[in-house]
Design a protein around this motif. Sequence first.
Motif, mmCIF file in Angstrom:
data_model
loop_
_atom_site.group_PDB
_atom_site.id
_atom_site.type_symbol
_atom_site.label_atom_id
_atom_site.label_comp_id
_atom_site.label_asym_id
_atom_site.label_seq_id
_atom_site.Cartn_x
_atom_site.Cartn_y
_atom_site.Cartn_z
ATOM 1 N N VAL A 144 33.209 83.343 39.937
ATOM 2 C CA VAL A 144 31.495 82.674 39.059
ATOM 3 C C VAL A 144 31.620 81.608 39.297
ATOM 4 O O VAL A 144 32.061 80.522 39.083
ATOM 5 N N GLU A 145 30.695 81.351 40.457
ATOM 6 C CA GLU A 145 30.176 80.108 40.853
ATOM 7 C C GLU A 145 28.606 79.644 40.885
ATOM 8 O O GLU A 145 28.599 80.529 41.261
ATOM 9 N N ILE A 146 28.500 78.567 40.480
ATOM 10 C CA ILE A 146 26.748 78.205 39.949
ATOM 11 C C ILE A 146 26.392 76.707 41.910
ATOM 12 O O ILE A 146 27.062 75.622 41.576
ATOM 13 N N LYS A 147 25.497 77.498 42.165
ATOM 14 C CA LYS A 147 25.549 76.346 43.553
ATOM 15 C C LYS A 147 23.784 76.323 43.946
ATOM 16 O O LYS A 147 23.614 77.107 43.961
ATOM 17 N N GLN A 176 23.125 81.454 39.888
ATOM 18 C CA GLN A 176 24.688 81.275 39.925
ATOM 19 C C GLN A 176 25.202 82.905 40.326
ATOM 20 O O GLN A 176 24.249 83.962 41.450
ATOM 21 N N TYR A 177 26.178 82.485 41.515
ATOM 22 C CA TYR A 177 26.743 84.154 41.872
ATOM 23 C C TYR A 177 27.846 84.457 41.116
ATOM 24 O O TYR A 177 29.070 83.469 41.364
ATOM 25 N N VAL A 178 28.222 85.670 41.296
ATOM 26 C CA VAL A 178 29.150 86.601 40.595
ATOM 27 C C VAL A 178 29.748 87.576 41.790
ATOM 28 O O VAL A 178 29.247 88.014 42.998
ATOM 29 N N ALA A 224 29.465 85.576 33.055
ATOM 30 C CA ALA A 224 28.741 84.860 33.632
ATOM 31 C C ALA A 224 27.960 84.622 32.639
ATOM 32 O O ALA A 224 27.676 84.741 31.076
ATOM 33 N N LYS A 225 26.945 82.673 32.688
ATOM 34 C CA LYS A 225 25.978 82.178 32.060
ATOM 35 C C LYS A 225 24.571 83.481 31.765
ATOM 36 O O LYS A 225 24.547 83.786 33.202
ATOM 37 N N THR A 236 20.889 84.666 38.645
ATOM 38 C CA THR A 236 22.207 85.378 39.467
ATOM 39 C C THR A 236 21.772 86.066 40.148
ATOM 40 O O THR A 236 20.995 87.291 40.361
#
Lengths: 340, 132
Positions: free
Chosen positions: B40-43, B47-49, B64-65, B70
């Motif tokens: 999980v990363e936020i760019k 948010q990309y899962v 994830a948030k 997302t």
Amino acid sequence: MLKTYTFHVTGTHCASCKILIEDILSEQKSVKKVRVNLKKETVDIETDSEQNPEELAELLTSKVKPNGYTLNVVRQDLTTGGGGVIWQAIPIGLVFLALFFILQKSGILNLGIGGQTTPATGFIIGLIASVSTCLAIVGGLVLSLSVKISQDNVSDTKTFLLFHTGRLISFAVLGGVLGLIGNAIGINFTFTAILGLVASMVMLLLGLNLVGVFAKNKITLPSTIFQKVFSVFRKIEHKTFTPLLVGFGTFFLPCGFTQSMQVAAIGSGSFMSGFLIMFAFALGTLPMLAVLSFGSASFAHGKHAPLFFKSTGIVVIGLGIFALLSGLAGLGIINPLFSI
Amino acid sequence: MNKTVSIILTLGLIVVIGIIFIGGDSKKENANRVESAQGVEIKDGVQYVTINARGGYFPKVSSAKAGIPTKLIMKTSGIYDCSASLVIRAIDFQKILPPTGETEIDLGIPKAGVPLQGVCGMGMYSFVINFS
């Protein structure tokens, strides 16, 4: 002219059965002499009837059926024979189930195959698919139907050949059609999932039947719904057309590998390449499925037939439950209970 | 074969099958927890899962948030098994993933406490994303 026939009889439990059957049958005009052998479960009939043994067995069965007996030309007690057999069959069936699921869990089958899908990779993927979880549905169905057909002692080789031919041809042709129109027919998930549920129900029914659950109830419950389903089933499964149709139907059964191949066929862009990809895939699955059907036929006529039928029944029930629960989860009706 | 022996064997085998299905997960879950942190990363506020599909879905459980746009990224590499045919009922998504590649699926703005579940077409592989 007098002829003597020996029929196999089912439903004889007691010494008085001998007297009852002999009484009923000797009332028949054409029957001159009746002798029941309880130990061998046979009836020797001396008759001047011109009918062939099959017709005679049917006629005489209609007389003793109300009392719960059935006469057959061939031995029919394969599922009911030997109460102790089930205790050997359960562990044997479970061993096969355990091996199958260990194989799935091991991840050996998840090898990646890169590059473009060609008929050659289609063939390899078919080989893998035939021992993968798809075996739970397609293989389980083939196994249970094969055993059922062998048990009923119809011309099983012909039926199996028709099934496999139907499967190969319909995969190839449907693959070609997919390649030609480049569109997703038959890839409706809900449709395949429902078809999978139907297949798993059939497996469960046949599995229970093989284990002998229904056979025991036959005398006390002569007209349960299950038996009606079975008699319909028995009528259709022996026709030439049906094995071809079942082979055709396996194209739509839920199997990730089959679906991936269908997509590859769609993407291939021409009738010929789609045709070849799906044909190669079906050809790859053939060895395993052929072993299942022809193997069961040879076992079914062998010495250990009762044990084989019951063990197969256990395996089929196990796969049926697996397929049923997965199918329900796939449709979103229940939560996925497991993950292998 | 003796009946008692058979019953003991049967019980033993049921336990074995049970372990195959349910057990052995504890090890995997530990691995999953590590992976889920990486998946999980936020760019740029999105948010990309990321979930890998190959003989199942990994990580099986992601966290994830909630409340931010997302996207789900399904990674495949040379797969043809069931995990390629992905169904996510909640967003009415069903598609055969390409054998190799990445598929981006828009999940909108997920709400907290509503987990998203994906299963493969036959239903024996699944994954869950928890939003909090």
